[in-house]
Write a protein that holds these residues in place. Structure first.
Motif, PDB file in Angstrom:
ATOM      1  N   PRO A 392       0.832  -1.216   0.000  1.00 16.95           N
ATOM      2  CA  PRO A 392       0.000   0.000   0.000  1.00 16.95           C
ATOM      3  C   PRO A 392       0.866   1.266   0.000  1.00 16.95           C
ATOM      4  CG  PRO A 392      -0.875  -1.607   1.552  1.00 16.95           C
ATOM      5  CD  PRO A 392       0.430  -2.162   1.045  1.00 16.95           C
ATOM      6  N   GLU A 393       2.025   1.192   0.690  1.00 19.01           N
ATOM      7  CA  GLU A 393       2.911   2.367   0.729  1.00 19.01           C
ATOM      8  C   GLU A 393       3.495   2.644  -0.661  1.00 19.01           C
ATOM      9  OE1 GLU A 393       6.437   1.848   2.988  1.00 19.01           O
ATOM     10  OE2 GLU A 393       6.940   3.993   3.065  1.00 19.01           O
ATOM     11  N   ASP A 394       3.934   1.567  -1.347  1.00 20.92           N
ATOM     12  CA  ASP A 394       4.488   1.762  -2.697  1.00 20.92           C
ATOM     13  C   ASP A 394       3.422   2.317  -3.643  1.00 20.92           C
ATOM     14  OD1 ASP A 394       6.670  -1.149  -2.515  1.00 20.92           O
ATOM     15  OD2 ASP A 394       7.112   0.993  -2.209  1.00 20.92           O
ATOM     16  N   CYS A 395       2.193   1.786  -3.534  1.00 20.91           N
ATOM     17  CA  CYS A 395       1.104   2.272  -4.412  1.00 20.91           C
ATOM     18  C   CYS A 395       0.822   3.748  -4.135  1.00 20.91           C
ATOM     19  CB  CYS A 395      -0.151   1.432  -4.189  1.00 20.91           C
ATOM     20  SG  CYS A 395       0.061  -0.280  -4.726  1.00 20.91           S
ATOM     21  N   ALA A 396       0.833   4.130  -2.852  1.00 21.13           N
ATOM     22  CA  ALA A 396       0.579   5.537  -2.500  1.00 21.13           C
ATOM     23  C   ALA A 396       1.741   6.418  -2.956  1.00 21.13           C
ATOM     24  CB  ALA A 396       0.359   5.667  -0.997  1.00 21.13           C
ATOM     25  N   ASN A 397       2.987   5.924  -2.788  1.00 19.71           N
ATOM     26  CA  ASN A 397       4.157   6.699  -3.260  1.00 19.71           C
ATOM     27  C   ASN A 397       4.039   6.993  -4.756  1.00 19.71           C
ATOM     28  OD1 ASN A 397       5.427   6.735  -0.786  1.00 19.71           O
ATOM     29  ND2 ASN A 397       6.764   4.983  -1.221  1.00 19.71           N
ATOM     30  N   GLY A 398       3.724   5.943  -5.524  1.00 21.34           N
ATOM     31  CA  GLY A 398       3.626   6.119  -6.982  1.00 21.34           C
ATOM     32  C   GLY A 398       2.557   7.130  -7.342  1.00 21.34           C
ATOM     33  N   THR A 399       1.440   7.078  -6.629  1.00 21.72           N
ATOM     34  CA  THR A 399       0.337   7.998  -6.943  1.00 21.72           C
ATOM     35  C   THR A 399       0.693   9.434  -6.559  1.00 21.72           C
ATOM     36  OG1 THR A 399      -1.218   6.179  -6.604  1.00 21.72           O
ATOM     37  CG2 THR A 399      -2.136   8.408  -6.564  1.00 21.72           C
ATOM     38  N   GLN A 400       1.408   9.588  -5.450  1.00 19.42           N
ATOM     39  CA  GLN A 400       1.836  10.940  -5.057  1.00 19.42           C
ATOM     40  C   GLN A 400       2.782  11.518  -6.110  1.00 19.42           C
ATOM     41  OE1 GLN A 400       0.680  12.772  -2.477  1.00 19.42           O
ATOM     42  NE2 GLN A 400       1.904  14.485  -3.273  1.00 19.42           N
ATOM     43  N   VAL A 401       3.705  10.691  -6.609  1.00 20.04           N
ATOM     44  CA  VAL A 401       4.641  11.180  -7.643  1.00 20.04           C
ATOM     45  C   VAL A 401       3.883  11.494  -8.927  1.00 20.04           C
ATOM     46  CG1 VAL A 401       6.660  10.589  -9.065  1.00 20.04           C
ATOM     47  CG2 VAL A 401       6.611   9.975  -6.629  1.00 20.04           C
ATOM     48  N   LEU A 402       2.866  10.697  -9.228  1.00 18.55           N
ATOM     49  CA  LEU A 402       2.040  10.979 -10.420  1.00 18.55           C
ATOM     50  C   LEU A 402       1.371  12.355 -10.279  1.00 18.55           C
ATOM     51  CD1 LEU A 402       0.880   9.807 -13.112  1.00 18.55           C
ATOM     52  CD2 LEU A 402      -1.030   8.892 -11.752  1.00 18.55           C
ATOM     53  N   LEU A 403       0.888  12.666  -9.077  1.00 16.15           N
ATOM     54  CA  LEU A 403       0.259  13.980  -8.844  1.00 16.15           C
ATOM     55  C   LEU A 403       1.291  15.102  -8.973  1.00 16.15           C
ATOM     56  CD1 LEU A 403      -2.223  15.664  -8.021  1.00 16.15           C
ATOM     57  CD2 LEU A 403      -1.593  15.259  -5.613  1.00 16.15           C
ATOM     58  N   GLU A 404       2.479  14.889  -8.404  1.00 12.84           N
ATOM     59  CA  GLU A 404       3.545  15.906  -8.535  1.00 12.84           C
ATOM     60  C   GLU A 404       3.913  16.109 -10.015  1.00 12.84           C
ATOM     61  OE1 GLU A 404       4.149  16.191  -4.206  1.00 12.84           O
ATOM     62  OE2 GLU A 404       4.485  17.505  -5.932  1.00 12.84           O
ATOM     63  N   LEU A 405       3.960  14.992 -10.741  1.00 13.60           N
ATOM     64  CA  LEU A 405       4.304  15.040 -12.181  1.00 13.60           C
ATOM     65  C   LEU A 405       3.252  15.835 -12.941  1.00 13.60           C
ATOM     66  CD1 LEU A 405       6.112  14.000 -14.511  1.00 13.60           C
ATOM     67  CD2 LEU A 405       4.758  11.883 -14.497  1.00 13.60           C
ATOM     68  N   LEU A 406       2.006  15.575 -12.624  1.00 18.99           N
ATOM     69  CA  LEU A 406       0.887  16.275 -13.280  1.00 18.99           C
ATOM     70  C   LEU A 406       1.009  17.788 -13.040  1.00 18.99           C
ATOM     71  CD1 LEU A 406      -1.941  16.128 -14.652  1.00 18.99           C
ATOM     72  CD2 LEU A 406      -2.899  15.712 -12.373  1.00 18.99           C
ATOM     73  N   MET A 407       1.315  18.155 -11.783  1.00 19.72           N
ATOM     74  CA  MET A 407       1.373  19.589 -11.459  1.00 19.72           C
ATOM     75  C   MET A 407       2.608  20.244 -12.074  1.00 19.72           C
ATOM     76  SD  MET A 407      -0.320  19.822  -7.648  1.00 19.72           S
ATOM     77  CE  MET A 407       0.909  18.844  -6.812  1.00 19.72           C
ATOM     78  N   LEU A 408       3.735  19.513 -12.090  1.00 19.77           N
ATOM     79  CA  LEU A 408       4.951  20.051 -12.743  1.00 19.77           C
ATOM     80  C   LEU A 408       4.689  20.262 -14.236  1.00 19.77           C
ATOM     81  CD1 LEU A 408       8.001  18.021 -11.312  1.00 19.77           C
ATOM     82  CD2 LEU A 408       7.585  20.499 -11.128  1.00 19.77           C
ATOM     83  N   ALA A 409       4.054  19.261 -14.853  1.00 25.93           N
ATOM     84  CA  ALA A 409       3.782  19.362 -16.299  1.00 25.93           C
ATOM     85  C   ALA A 409       2.819  20.509 -16.575  1.00 25.93           C
ATOM     86  CB  ALA A 409       3.197  18.042 -16.799  1.00 25.93           C
ATOM     87  N   ASP A 410       1.864  20.705 -15.672  1.00 30.43           N
ATOM     88  CA  ASP A 410       0.886  21.797 -15.854  1.00 30.43           C
ATOM     89  C   ASP A 410       1.601  23.148 -15.869  1.00 30.43           C
ATOM     90  OD1 ASP A 410      -1.526  23.615 -14.081  1.00 30.43           O
ATOM     91  OD2 ASP A 410      -1.856  22.756 -16.074  1.00 30.43           O
TER      92      ASP A 410
END
Ligand code: HGY
Ligand code: MN
Ligand code: MN
Length: 413
Positions: A392-410
């Protein structure tokens, strides 16, 4: 941009809930177009709507959830993956990328944050290709990469793709209308489990994917002579099972010994008439080989044909080789890899560069927009099996990085 965090409990709850559709003691059976697949798609559409997205299904059955951006006229930033599984597969392959994408949008909605770009969450149809033996059907349709053989294949029980697509809300005769223009998407990001051992062995929470493998798939029919297992002398046999077995070993040798390509696998075999007291008249095998180099795949096909011809000569059998499809390998642009690294650093997570030995929808979508992938560890590197697991921690880590990636790309695109 205020630092916002995904809801780890909600993400892992949605992964568990999606994992119930098609769950059996022998693993996940959420094969594309199956009733379980349809249930999983409907569950995902419900979450997309809850997250404030408008949802549509394109003629190729792809689910497209969309949340408007604050600046009119900008192309969308898309995230996604697939919800279909291989037979007896795992709960995380594909599912994490879809649930992670929905969780990112839900988090933006909860925080009342509108990005400049519209954001899309995508679910691609039949990524695995278990149905119809042709993979990336939805993402290849969206990228305009369909081929003649995709026009209306028939599955193993005689049902056409047109019929199966209608079951999931698609309209296959209009598949060409699923193609998107290059100006519709600013970027596509896919969160996925590594499906290999590198991250887990090194204890690294995030993988920055450097490229996605190429793949060649074939079916070979070995045609011998059916005969009585009890009365036919060993010297008078043209045993399709024996010749098929020689070919299986030759295919393994291509990668294991000759290193012609990175990996080679025979994943399916069918004997006919499949009776223990009949020398098999015909045997069908399904195989694939993979490499980042397309030249290596071509060399693999050459070796396959050479070995087959030699065995036919030796054993007095015939072989028909059907080339299903070659999928191009895709290197990922350094600029996009660096963006994933920056997002991972933003989330305070260690990361390393890693190639993908698995294929993904991202390799099709990369032909129409900028693409990046990020991985989380697969425990013991296991995937495409019931033991597939990411914490669950790895899944949450990946999703948090996906959100950071989305905001950086924005900000940057
Ligand atoms: O087979 C693959 O590489 C992917 O999991 N579809
Ligand atoms: Mn898979
Ligand atoms: Mn996958």
């Amino acid at each position: 941009m205020p630092r916002i965090r995904i809801d780890a409990a909600r993400l892992n709850r949605s992964l568990d809930e999606l994992g119930r559709f098609g769950e059996t003691p022998e693993g996940m059976q959420r094969i594309a177009f199956s009733p379980a697949d349809i249930q999983g798609r409907e569950y995902t559409i419900g979450l997309m709507r809850q997250a404030g997205m408008e949802v549509r299904i394109d003629p190729a059955g792809n689910i497209i959830g969309r949340r408007p951006g604050s600046e009119p006229g900008l192309p969308a930033i898309a995230m996604g993956s697939h919800t279909d599984t291989v037979p007896s597969g795992g709960k995380y392959d594909g599912a994490l990328g879809v649930m992670g994408a929905v969780e990112c949008v839900q988090t933006l909605t909860d925080s009342n944050i509108a990005l400049r770009h519209p954001v899309e969450a995508l679910v691609f149809t039949n990524e695995e290709g278990t149905s119809f033996h042709r993979w990336l059907i939805g993402s290849r349709a969206m990228a305009g990469l369909l081929e003649a053989e995709d026009r209306d294949p028939v599955d193993d029980v005689g049902v056409t793709l047109t019929t199966r697509m209608a079951d999931i809300g698609g309209d296959w005769p209009r598949a060409a209308e699923a193609t998107r223009r290059t100006d519709e998407l600013a970027a596509y990001f896919e969160l996925h489990i590594e499906q290999g051992p590198t991250l887990h062995q090194s204890g690294t929470p995030i993988g920055v994917v450097t490229g996605i493998t190429g793949r060649a798939t074939f079916e070979v029919e070995i045609i011998g002579t059916a005969n009585h297992a009890g009365t036919t002398p060993m010297t008078h046999r043209h045993d399709a099972m024996v010749s098929a077995s020689k070919l299986v070993l030759a295919i393994n040798k291509m990668a294991a010994d000759l290193e012609i390509c990175r990996v080679s696998t025979v994943g399916s075999i069918e004997a006919h008439p499949n009776a223990v007291n009949v020398i098999p008249g015909t045997v069908k095998i399904g195989l694939e080989f993979r490499d980042l180099s397309m030249d290596a795949l071509a060399a693999g096909e050459k070796e396959l044909r050479r070995a087959a011809a030699q065995i036919c000569q030796e054993d007095g059998v015939r072989m028909e080789i059907y080339r299903h499809r070659f999928t191009n390998s895709v290197p990922i642009e350094n600029e996009m890899q660096d963006l994933v690294e920056a997002a991972s650093n933003q989330a305070g997570l260690a990361n390393m560069r890693v190639p993908s030995g698995a294929g993904h929808d991202a390799q099709a979508i990369a032909t129409i927009t900028k693409m990046a992938m990020l991985f989380v560890p697969s425990t013991d590197g296991i995937s495409h099996a019931p033991q597939e697991y990411s914490t669950p921690e790895d899944c949450a880590n990946g999703t948090q990085v996906l959100l950071e990636l989305l905001m950086l790309a924005d900000d940057r695109l």
